[in-house]
Every structure is written in structure tokens, then in C-alpha cells.
Design an enzyme around this catalytic site. Structure first.
Site, short mmCIF file in Angstrom:
data_model
loop_
_atom_site.label_atom_id
_atom_site.label_comp_id
_atom_site.label_asym_id
_atom_site.label_seq_id
_atom_site.Cartn_x
_atom_site.Cartn_y
_atom_site.Cartn_z
CE LYS A 82 -90.77 34.93 -24.66
NZ LYS A 82 -90.80 33.61 -24.08
CB SER A 157 -88.89 31.58 -26.68
OG SER A 157 -89.83 31.53 -25.58
CB SER A 181 -89.38 29.66 -23.07
OG SER A 181 -89.41 28.83 -24.32
#
Length: 479
Positions: A82, A157, A181
Site C-alpha cells: 500500500k 483505506s 481499513s
């Protein structure tokens, strides 16, 4: 298997074949890259293509194995990272235009641990601005799309991570979770994850200029999104390897002790006044029945108050955010993210000053109540969200939108405030008017016992099957 189909294999299957020499790392990585090239232009899950470096590393790993050097447990497994976590030589953008040139001087511990285990990073995945939405869109990279359809948010997220792993662009996808997330993208895409407990996975970004707030440090954790529970059991022991750069990491083994059987599971459908959708209830019933058939002792009983704990916890986090992040959001954030944060502060009125100090002290009471409860019931099966997953940009639609996206998600962020592990696993594929949509449930567990939650997720998965198999049938032509 045809080389073009290697991406279909789980990480456990890939590592078994590459370590045995029945499959080369180059073949494995190339298959994932080809899948990325085929689907990512439509889905926008991976926002930095590292295929050249990945193939170089694949060559290196194949040569090392040929020389008789030992192979790691994730030898040759394609993974993604990420963009809010440091990977040496790459920008840690956090989805923010102003951070596009913040180049990491070194790898974060989670990246180091994946590489040490033999994984191959093929790309970096999308996240919303400041990684602080349950949806994934930002002015720097644009929107990530859910492969099940444009009517469903990809979650956030770690939205890019969830889409990448479920579509076969990688076998393991790194993500992180401060309020949901990892679990939101898992639920949105029908993936499997476990939010580790406090201190379980070492964390730190070498590029950071200052330490994060105390609640951000204690509520945020690093983890993985996978297509199967077996892949969590394979990969998490590598992820939790000790790194002295995190002084609060707890170096315990993945399975600290043997557990007697049957394990008792507290089962609840309580949604604290939020409407429980019939498809979510069916998913819960399926998960309960699967655990019973697997030998768990499931009892319908209420755990300690999740609603109060979760709301107080998120309001405390908003107090810290108001103090430490608001200026950055106003200076570098888009108008969209600024409006969303303004609505967050309405939904979760920030706790500040002396009240915040008292709330932080009260956190121990909530954690103690849960600790005592989990002595009797080591696992808690509950909804993750009371409704099927929401549509893209729902959190931009004012107070009502944020309330649907985050307000009702108390089972999610309560576990972050408590620092407890929580797995999220699909238990039903719902045929809704908009189309097919996976429905996930949550399994919380005792502190340090992520393995218990993952084993329970595996039992549910054995009944329901992998959602990726259904998804791939509809991905001949991406929508």
C-alpha cells in the site's frame, strides 16, 4: 497448469510449487504481472507498476534456489504494498498530491519481513487521501473500482489492496487498519483478512518526520488481505517477525499455545438499533452453522458493550486527529476530503483536553471487560456491517452518508480501540437488485490469538467457498 493461469493459485499453492522447483518464480511473477496488465487499467488498484524490478528479483530467487540456497516460506509469491507504507526508493504518497515526492529512505518493517520471507513486490496499491476513508479515491491516482461492479465501493483505506488480491493481480496484498481499513476492503470485495492486535506486527515508516499520535500508534496495525484463510496462516508468521525499530512489538509466535476443543464462540446479531439486513442475517446464520459443524461450541450471548466502547474510541481518535492532523488536511487535502473530515467531526464529536485524557484511561476498563469475557468465550462472531456494502462516494453525501459508512461500523473500530484481533471473512454471496455482492462477518478473538480467528474464518470458508472463484467467472470482460 498453463503459465497464464498461475495467478489463480493461492499463495500457499504458489510457494509450495516454487520451493519444490515445480514452478519458477519468473513464471509465477509473470503470470501476476500479465493479470495486472489485463485488469488494472479498468480497476485502478495498483498505482505504481514495479514489474521490471519484480522480474529482476524473480530471476535472483530462481538462481539462488538453483545454487541450493534456502527458500523462505513466501518464496516467489507476488505481493503488493500500500502506498502509505515505506518501500525503499519509492514515494510514500498516502494518496496525497503534496506527498508525491516523499521518497522512502528504507523499507518499513512489514516490507522487510515480506522480502525476507521471499515475497516479490509487483506494485503499490491505491488508498484514499491520508488513508482516512472507507472508500478509495484521491486526486493523485483517481478512483479504484470494485470488480463486482461500479455500484459497490471497493472499500478503504486499503481499497487497492482488496481489489488487487481478489482479481489475481497478486496472491497477498499488504494493507493497514486504524478503524477498519483491512476489513472494509475485505468485506467490499469478498476477501479474507485478520486485523492483528496491538503490537503484533512491527510498524514504522522511516520517512516520517515526527512520531504519530498515541492513539494512531495503538489503534493502527499492519496486515494482509488474502483470497483464503489458509494464506493468512501461511503468511502471518513471517509478517510478525521481530523488528527492533518498533519498540512496542510483542515477539510472540503465531500460535503461542495449544487450545483445547471445542472453543466457545459468543454469537451476536446485535446491531444497536441499526437495521439488520436480511442478507447479513443469513450470512451470520451460515457462519454460525459452519462453526458448529466444525466442532465449535456456539452460544448466542452478548459480549461487553461494543457500541459505547467503539463510539468513545473513535471520538477519542477524532480528538487526536483534530489536534495533530487537521492542519495537514486543510493545507494539503482536496475539498472533498476536507468536507468528509468536517462530517467526521459531526458524527464523532472529538473528545479533547482533560476529557481526552480521561477517555484514554477509560480504555483500560473496556479492554479489561473484554479480556475477562474472552476468558470464557475466546471468539466472538458478529456482524461486520449491518447492511450490504455501500456505494462509491457514499461518505461524501453529508451526515447521512458518513453515518451509513462509519457510524454503524462499531464492531470494526471498537476492536482497534481495544487492540484485539478481528478476522473478516465472506459468509454469503447475496443476489441483490444491483447484482451479486459478497457479505462478510467478523470474528474477534483473544489478545495475541489471531490464529484462533483465522482458524474460525477457515471453518466458515470451508462451508461457503472462496468468493474469488465466483468473481473470476464474471471477470472475462471487466465491468
Amino acid at each position: 497448469m498453463d503459465n497464464g493461469e498461475i495467478w489463480r493459485l493461492d499463495a500457499a499453492e504458489q510457494s509450495t510449487l516454487t520451493r519444490a522447483g515445480d514452478l519458477s518464480v519468473v513464471e509465477t511473477v509473470q503470470s501476476a504481472i500479465d493479470r495486472m496488465y489485463a485488469l488494472n487499467p479498468t480497476l485502478n488498484a495498483i498505482v505504481e507498476d514495479l514489474s521490471v524490478q519484480a522480474l529482476d528479483r524473480a530471476d535472483f530467487l530462481d538462481a539462488a534456489r538453483a545454487r541450493g540456497e534456502p527458500t523462505g516460506p513466501l518464496h516467489g509469491v507476488p505481493v503488493t504494498i500500500k502506498v502509505n507504507v515505506d518501500q525503499k526508493g519509492h514515494a510514500t504518497t498516502n494518496g496525497v498530491v503534496a506527498l508525491k515526492d516523499v521518497i522512502a529512505p528504507d523499507d518499513a518493517p512489514v516490507v522487510t519481513n515480506l522480502l525476507n520471507a521471499g515475497a516479490v513486490v509487483i506494485g503499490r496499491t491505491n488508498t484514499p487521501e491520508f488513508s482516512f476513508r472507507a472508500d478509495t479515491d484521491n486526486p493523485l491516482y483517481g478512483r479504484t473500482h470494485n470488480p463486482w461492479g461500479r455500484h459497490i465501493s471497493p472499500g478503504g483505506s486499503s481499497g487497492g489492496a482488496g481489489v488487487a488480491v481478489m482479481t489475481g493481480m497478486c496472491a497477498l496484498a499488504h494493507g493497514n487498519d486504524i478503524g477498519g481499513s483491512l476489513r472494509f476492503p475485505a468485506a467490499a470485495n469478498g476477501a479474507v483478512t485478520v486485523k492483528p492486535g496491538l503490537g503484533r506486527v512491527p510498524a514504522w515508516n522511516p520517512s516520517q518526520k515526527a512520531e504519530r499520535g498515541l492513539l494512531a500508534q495503538s489503534m493502527s496495525v499492519q496486515g494482509l488481505i488474502t483470497r483464503s484463510a489458509a494464506d493468512l496462516n501461511l503468511a502471518m508468521p513471517s509478517l510478525i517477525a521481530h523488528d527492533p525499530r518498533d519498540p512496542f512489538h510483542v515477539p510472540l509466535p503465531w500460535r503461542p499455545e495449544n487450545t483445547g476443543t471445542p472453543l466457545k464462540v459468543a454469537f451476536t446479531k446485535n446491531t444497536f438499533g441499526y437495521a439488520l439486513h436480511p442478507e447479513v442475517e443469513k450470512a451470520l446464520d451460515t457462519a454460525r452453522d459452519a462453526l458448529i459443524d466444525a466442532g465449535y461450541a456456539v452460544e448466542e450471548v452478548e459480549p461487553p458493550d461494543v457500541f459505547e466502547c467503539g463510539r468513545i474510541g473513535y471520538r477519542a481518535l477524532m480528538g487526536e486527529v483534530l489536534t495533530l492532523m487537521k492542519g495537514d488536511v486543510e493545507a494539503a487535502g482536496s475539498q472533498t476530503i476536507q468536507q468528509i473530515f468536517a462530517t467526521y467531526f459531526q458524527e464523532f464529536p472529538p473528545i479533547e483536553g482533560q476529557d481526552l485524557i480521561q477517555a484514554l484511561g477509560q480504555r483500560s476498563q473496556y479492554a479489561r471487560e473484554w479480556s475477562l469475557f474472552l476468558e470464557d468465550y475466546p471468539l466472538v462472531l458478529s456482524p461486520f456491517l449491518p447492511q450490504p456494502f455501500f456505494k462509491p462516494d457514499r461518505d461524501t453525501e453529508g451526515a447521512e452518508g458518513v453515518h451509513e459508512v462509519l457510524g454503524c461500523a462499531v464492531y470494526s473500530y471498537a476492536m482497534n480501540y481495544l487492540g484485539l484481533p478481528a478476522a473478516c471473512v465472506p459468509a454469503r454471496l447475496a443476489n441483490l437488485p444491483q447484482g451479486l455482492q459478497p457479505i462478510n462477518v467478523q470474528i474477534a478473538s483473544r489478545r495475541w490469538r489471531e490464529d484462533m480467528a483465522v482458524d474460525a474464518a477457515a471453518a466458515i470458508e470451508s462451508r461457503v467457498g472462496r468468493m474469488s472463484d465466483h468473481l473470476w467467472n464474471k471477470l472475462d470482460v471487466p465491468n
